[in-house]
Design an enzyme around this catalytic site. Sequence first.
Site, mmCIF file in Angstrom:
data_model
loop_
_atom_site.group_PDB
_atom_site.id
_atom_site.type_symbol
_atom_site.label_atom_id
_atom_site.label_comp_id
_atom_site.label_asym_id
_atom_site.label_seq_id
_atom_site.Cartn_x
_atom_site.Cartn_y
_atom_site.Cartn_z
ATOM 1 N N TYR A 10 0.865 -1.185 0.000
ATOM 2 C CA TYR A 10 0.000 0.000 0.000
ATOM 3 C C TYR A 10 0.901 1.234 0.000
ATOM 4 C CZ TYR A 10 -3.737 3.118 1.834
ATOM 5 O OH TYR A 10 -4.652 4.133 2.040
ATOM 6 N N LYS B 223 -1.363 -1.134 -4.151
ATOM 7 C CA LYS B 223 -2.396 -0.095 -4.079
ATOM 8 C C LYS B 223 -1.646 1.221 -4.118
ATOM 9 C CE LYS B 223 -6.086 1.737 -1.081
ATOM 10 N NZ LYS B 223 -5.626 3.128 -0.989
#
Length: 309
Positions: A143, A173
């Site tokens: 992330y 992400k």
Amino acid sequence: MSREVKKLTGLVAATFTPLTTEGEINLSVIEPYIDYLTEKQGVKSVFVNGTTGEGCSLTVEERKQLASEWCLQGKGKLEQVIVHVGCMCIKDSQELARHAASIEAHGISVISPSYFKPTNADALKMFLKEVAACAPDLPFYYYHIPGMTGVSLKAVDVLKGIELMIPSFQGVKYSGTDLRDLGQCVCYCQSQNWSVLYGVDEQLLGAMALGVHGAVGSTYNYLGRTVKQMISAFDKGDATQARDIQFKCMDVITFAMNLGFDVAMNKQVMNEVSGLALGPPRLPLLPCPVSKAQSVAQKIKYLSEGHSD
């Protein structure tokens, strides 16, 4: 990783954490929350305990309870439940990773620590490796959110060679605005068949042109159906319609930003749009004035009904 992995694509709602007025987690809201996402917004994958979910303001035990409830209530309704397990403490992250595996989440994701920051990509990869090793059968996603962590490493430098360290690695992400870095991530991930999910909602169309495979975002909680129309137009080659929808979404988000858009306001907007009782944010975030959230909700209503303003 022993089991077959379904590639993570399309829209993924970054979920809010329901709290009572006393500030305790409210698990009873999750079942109707799932029904709202799937039936009203057409969104069938979620990202739990992330930034939108105030994950770093929750205890490890609270995060476990929330992840368990999302997985339990999501069975047969949600396609994928991705659990964010990132913490400042590697031991806490490992505990959450093991728990996510035990409740049969579909994947886990981890941000970079942001107090003691990794000094280079190798240090961050070592941290990620130690967390991923605690749930080796779960797809693992990095992330990347430099605006929140203050970690300015290029995501592509984190990705390069990470498959040798984390066999379960399945993508990133990407919640940043550096399109060059994003493009290089997409290029690298193509050879690995990994997913690149974009996390800056108001710029999704630009990221789609670079080849991202989907998006994780907070506004898909209430703009999911509209954004799916944009994705459909893009896939059909109708750039004009896709741009028109993106511009309208930009207008809504810009309007909200001018009012001080943050996680607290976003949560109150979701309260107003969905009718769910998600409650207030947790300190240090302060509750958003209802009148501001209602004005944003009205803009969303106009957009969903096909109005331009």
